[in-house]
Scaffold this motif. Structure first.
Motif, PDB file in Angstrom:
ATOM      1  N   UNK A  74      10.879   7.717  -0.753  1.00 29.22           N
ATOM      2  CA  UNK A  74      11.204   7.861  -2.174  1.00 29.22           C
ATOM      3  C   UNK A  74       9.923   7.542  -2.943  1.00 29.22           C
ATOM      4  N   UNK A  75       9.134   8.595  -3.201  1.00 25.97           N
ATOM      5  CA  UNK A  75       7.802   8.386  -3.777  1.00 25.97           C
ATOM      6  C   UNK A  75       7.552   9.230  -5.027  1.00 25.97           C
ATOM      7  N   UNK A 105       2.046   8.121  -8.442  1.00 23.61           N
ATOM      8  CA  UNK A 105       0.627   8.383  -8.272  1.00 23.61           C
ATOM      9  C   UNK A 105       0.156   9.187  -9.481  1.00 23.61           C
ATOM     10  N   UNK A 106      -1.030   8.814 -10.001  1.00 24.36           N
ATOM     11  CA  UNK A 106      -1.526   9.430 -11.224  1.00 24.36           C
ATOM     12  C   UNK A 106      -3.050   9.498 -11.189  1.00 24.36           C
ATOM     13  N   UNK A 121       0.842  -1.195   0.000  1.00 22.28           N
ATOM     14  CA  UNK A 121       0.000   0.000   0.000  1.00 22.28           C
ATOM     15  C   UNK A 121       0.877   1.244   0.000  1.00 22.28           C
ATOM     16  N   UNK A 122       0.239   2.368  -0.280  1.00 22.92           N
ATOM     17  CA  UNK A 122       0.933   3.656  -0.262  1.00 22.92           C
ATOM     18  C   UNK A 122       0.705   4.332   1.086  1.00 22.92           C
ATOM     19  N   UNK A 123       1.549   5.291   1.398  1.00 17.73           N
ATOM     20  CA  UNK A 123       1.369   6.121   2.588  1.00 17.73           C
ATOM     21  C   UNK A 123       0.921   7.489   2.107  1.00 17.73           C
ATOM     22  N   UNK A 127      -4.407   6.003  -7.721  1.00 15.17           N
ATOM     23  CA  UNK A 127      -4.044   5.245  -8.913  1.00 15.17           C
ATOM     24  C   UNK A 127      -2.541   5.341  -9.124  1.00 15.17           C
ATOM     25  N   UNK A 128      -1.948   4.221  -9.484  1.00 12.51           N
ATOM     26  CA  UNK A 128      -0.511   4.147  -9.673  1.00 12.51           C
ATOM     27  C   UNK A 128      -0.199   3.915 -11.144  1.00 12.51           C
TER      28      UNK A 128
END
Length: 185
Positions: A114-115, A83-84, A59-61, A69-70
Motif C-alpha cells: 500500500x504505497x 513519493x514526490x 525505509x521504502x522499497x 523524497x516523501x
C-alpha cells in the motif's frame, strides 16, 4: 513471513503478528515504512501490543537503491504520504533474499503493498523474491489515479504480476480497491 510494505502506523503488521503468535508457528512480520513520523508511531504500537516477531525498517522499497523524497503534507491522514519530487529525504531499495535470511529461513511469503501509487516500483524491488518463487500471495492496493502519477496503470500492474505467475482473485476494476493475487498452480 508477512511483509508489510507501506506499513503506516503498523495496524496490519500487528494483526499479522497476532495471527502468527496465536498459531504458534514462529512466523515473522517484516514491516517497511519510510515516514519517520509514522514509523515512530508504528514502533510505539508494536511495543504496546507486545509484538516480538515484527522487524520494522524505516525505509521504502523500490526497484533499486536510491534516495527519494516523501511528501507528508497531509497531517490529517498519515496514510496519504507519497513519493514526490520534494519532501523529506528517505532511503529506498529492493528486498533481497540474503537480507530475509538474516531474519528467518521461512520460504512462504505473503506480501501487502500500500504505497499510494508507487506499487509498480515496489513490485520491481521484489523481483529477486519472485524469481526464487518465495512469494505465494500478495494484497495490493489498486488506485488507478495514483498509479498514473508514477507513469503506471492497473493493467500494467496486473500484467507484471501475471508474468511472475500470479492470478487475481477479484480481477481488473475501475477506481480504488484492494486486490489479492495468488500463485498459479
Amino acid at each position: 513471513i508477512f511483509i508489510d510494505i507501506g506499513a503506516n502506523q503498523g495496524c496490519t503488521s500487528i494483526l499479522a503478528s497476532k495471527v502468527f503468535s496465536n498459531n504458534q508457528n514462529n512466523g515473522v512480520v517484516i514491516s517497511f515504512e519510510p515516514s519517520s513520523f509514522s514509523f515512530g508511531l508504528m514502533e510505539r504500537n508494536i511495543k504496546l501490543n507486545k509484538c516480538n516477531n515484527i522487524f520494522a525498517f524505516n525505509r521504502a522499497v523500490s526497484s533499486k537503491k536510491l534516495k527519494l523524497y516523501l511528501n507528508e503534507n497531509d497531517k490529517e491522514n498519515s496514510g496519504a504520504s507519497h513519493i514526490s519530487e520534494k519532501g523529506n529525504p528517505i532511503i529506498a531499495g529492493p528486498i533481497k533474499v540474503e537480507d530475509l535470511r538474516k531474519i528467518t529461513k521461512n520460504n512462504d511469503i505473503f506480501i501487502k503493498i500500500d504505497t499510494e501509487g508507487y506499487e509498480m516500483f515496489v513490485i520491481e524491488g521484489l523481483e529477486e523474491l519472485f524469481k526464487e518463487k518465495l512469494v505465494h500471495k500478495l494484497l495490493v492496493e489498486i488506485d488507478e489515479l495514483n498509479l498514473i502519477k508514477y507513469g503506471s496503470s492497473s493493467i500494467e500492474l496486473y500484467n507484471c504480476l501475471e508474468k511472475y505467475g500470479f492470478k487475481p482473485i477479484i480481477g481488473l476494476k475501475k477506481g480504488h480497491y484492494d486486490e489479492v493475487f495468488i500463485k498459479k498452480t
